[in-house]
Structure formats: C-alpha cells, structure tokens
Design a protein around this motif. Structure first.
Motif, PDB file in Angstrom:
ATOM      1  N   THR A   1       7.027  -0.644   6.819  1.00  0.00           N
ATOM      2  CA  THR A   1       6.389   0.599   6.395  1.00  0.00           C
ATOM      3  C   THR A   1       7.337   1.756   6.671  1.00  0.00           C
ATOM      4  O   THR A   1       7.805   1.919   7.799  1.00  0.00           O
ATOM      5  CB  THR A   1       5.055   0.826   7.134  1.00  0.00           C
ATOM      6  OG1 THR A   1       4.151  -0.242   6.834  1.00  0.00           O
ATOM      7  CG2 THR A   1       4.420   2.147   6.703  1.00  0.00           C
TER       8      THR A   1
ATOM      9  N   GLN B   1       0.839  -1.197   0.000  1.00  0.00           N
ATOM     10  CA  GLN B   1       0.000   0.000   0.000  1.00  0.00           C
ATOM     11  C   GLN B   1       0.868   1.238   0.000  1.00  0.00           C
ATOM     12  O   GLN B   1       2.014   1.209   0.437  1.00  0.00           O
ATOM     13  CB  GLN B   1      -0.948   0.020   1.202  1.00  0.00           C
ATOM     14  CG  GLN B   1      -0.280   0.162   2.560  1.00  0.00           C
ATOM     15  CD  GLN B   1      -0.144   1.607   3.048  1.00  0.00           C
ATOM     16  OE1 GLN B   1      -0.870   2.473   2.589  1.00  0.00           O
ATOM     17  NE2 GLN B   1       0.786   1.842   3.960  1.00  0.00           N
ATOM     18  N   ASP B   2       0.300   2.324  -0.537  1.00  0.00           N
ATOM     19  CA  ASP B   2       0.968   3.620  -0.471  1.00  0.00           C
ATOM     20  C   ASP B   2      -0.088   4.690  -0.282  1.00  0.00           C
ATOM     21  O   ASP B   2      -1.202   4.576  -0.803  1.00  0.00           O
ATOM     22  CB  ASP B   2       1.807   3.869  -1.726  1.00  0.00           C
ATOM     23  CG  ASP B   2       1.002   3.847  -3.008  1.00  0.00           C
ATOM     24  OD1 ASP B   2       0.922   4.890  -3.675  1.00  0.00           O
ATOM     25  OD2 ASP B   2       0.459   2.768  -3.350  1.00  0.00           O
ATOM     26  N   THR B   3       0.240   5.705   0.487  1.00  0.00           N
ATOM     27  CA  THR B   3      -0.765   6.687   0.884  1.00  0.00           C
ATOM     28  C   THR B   3      -0.886   7.854  -0.075  1.00  0.00           C
ATOM     29  O   THR B   3      -1.781   8.680   0.072  1.00  0.00           O
ATOM     30  CB  THR B   3      -0.436   7.253   2.284  1.00  0.00           C
ATOM     31  OG1 THR B   3       0.857   7.874   2.256  1.00  0.00           O
ATOM     32  CG2 THR B   3      -0.433   6.146   3.331  1.00  0.00           C
TER      33      THR B   3
END
Length: 275
Positions: free
Chosen positions: A230, A18-20
């Motif tokens: 992360t 995932q990436d924000t």
C-alpha cells in the motif's frame, strides 16, 4: 516472458485491490487554502461551512477529477496533499531480488509471502527424495517457483539447492528432526524407498513450524515472491519516477510498469508526467 542477457524471465502480475480516491486529497488542499468555494466539485463547495454526512463522504471519495490537485502537482509542487490518497496492490510472481530493492521505498505498507513459513514443500521434497537428486529437481520444477523460465537454467539452480541441503545434512546430527514435524517422522520408515509416497504423506501431514529458519540459505534472488503493498500517492509518484526508468533494474521496472497499468488515470494524471 522476456529474455534479458540470455536468460528468459516471467513478468509479475498485479491487481489493484483498493484505492481511496482523490477527494480527501482535494479536501486537504482546500483546507490549506480555504478555497472550498472554488472547487468544480459541488460536495467540496458544500463543506466550506458544513460537516459532511456519510453520503457526502461517499461523494467526496467518488471524485474523479480536481483541477486544484493538478495545479498543485505540476505547477506549485505541493505534493504533501497527495499523501491523503492511498492505493493497495496485490503482486504475484516478482522476485526476491526485486523485493530487496522494493523494500528501500520506506513510505509504504508491505506484507510479503514468508519463507519462514512457506518452505515446507521444498524441504519435504528433499526428505522424500532420500538422496535421489533427479527426483528433487523434477519435483521442484513442478512448483513453478522461479522467475527464470529456462528449464535448463532452473535445473542448475535446483541442483545447487540439493547440494546445499546435502551438505547441511552431513553437518546436522538429526537433520530430519529440523526438517519435518515430529508427528510425520514415522512416515520416513513407512515409505522408505518410495519417494512419491513419502512426499504425499509429508505434504498431507502437519507442517514443521518456522522450517525456513534452518533452510532459507538455499534459495536465491530468482525465487518468486508474492506481496501486498500500500502506497500513498506521493510515495507512489517517487516509486514510478525511480523504477519506471531505463536506469532501474529491469525486473523492478517490469513491476512498476505492471503497477502503472492497473492504476486509474485519475491518479496517474497527478503523478506521471505526460510525454
């Protein structure tokens, strides 16, 4: 696979979980300078005098480019705003040797496959071997648990594990009680002289809790490690700068390179200097 110093190694596999996005980082930067109206992104213009709703937050998180972030990253070195972007990676098949260096990067969240809880198969193989070193070596070879790929080298490694366990067995009064769950002890008599049958039974039985506490000493830096990490973007910049370097340990350099391959360009453009 790649050969280094006469030994062949496998390389890790990495997936971006995932990436924000970079939109929050631009929002943070615009907040610092009160310059929302200068953004090329319409949703950033709007929130100068308004609070964004849920759809606008989605639009912010979908921003693909920001000239301000580029300027702050490479001209003004205002890197604190990069901390508002985060990326999570699933890493498979790096080594315990890499883990020791990786963990020195403090600003990260890291969850690692635990040897305390995941050594049962190794210990089951030793108990099932009933003194048969070759059985143990062949069984461990089938686990594909080392970053080293040369079978001859790995046989030496596994033989050393067997010797360490055999030594420990002579020092512990009831070795089997610390090796397998109480409910599985009966299998040792049921499958006496049947190593294959005993191994299958032990694997199917209840796992000994925290079995690694007694046996972590037998494994080396060559054992594969899986982890989820992360990083915020500023910390990732530091990681890539240090670890994608000719001065870095070759295995962690491989890891950094695999992480870079799955990192979208909108992040790399802000943290990796173009050659």
């Amino acid at each position: 696979m790649e050969q280094m110093y006469g030994i062949e190694y496998s390389k890790p596999e990495v997936i971006l979980l995932q990436d924000t996005g970079i939109g929050v980082a631009e929002t943070a930067a615009r907040t610092c300078y009160d310059s929302f109206s200068n953004s090329e992104n319409e949703v950033i213009n709007y929130i100068e005098d308004n609070l964004p709703d849920a759809n606008m937050c989605d639009d912010i998180n979908s921003i693909e480019d920001s000239s301000l972030l580029g300027d702050l990253s490479w001209t003004y070195f205002h890197h604190s705003i990069l901390e508002h972007a985060n990326l999570s990676f699933l890493i498979r098949g790096t080594s315990r040797g890499v883990l020791q260096e990786h963990a020195r990067h403090r600003i990260q969240a890291i969850s690692v496959r635990s040897t305390r809880y995941t050594m049962s198969s190794i210990i089951n193989a030793f108990v099932a071997a009933q003194g048969d070193k070759e059985f143990f070596i062949n069984k461990i070879l089938s686990f594909d648990m080392f970053v080293t790929c040369d079978e001859g080298y790995n046989r030496v490694e596994i033989a050393s594990m067997f010797d360490k366990l055999s030594y420990q067995q002579t020092k512990v009064e009831d070795f089997n009680s610390i090796s397998v769950a109480k409910s599985s002890l009966g299998f040792l008599q049921d499958f006496k002289n049947d190593s294959d049958g005993l191994f299958v039974a032990l694997q199917a039985g209840k796992k000994k809790r925290n079995v690694g506490d007694a046996f972590k000493h037998i494994i080396t830096d060559n054992v594969k490690v899986d982890m989820v990490v992360t990083f915020n973007l500023r910390s990732l910049k530091n990681y890539f700068t240090l670890r994608d370097s000719g001065a870095a340990y070759f295995q962690i350099r491989w890891l950094a390179q695999e992480m870079m391959k799955v990192t979208p360009s909108k992040y790399l453009d802000l943290i990796v200097k173009k050659k």
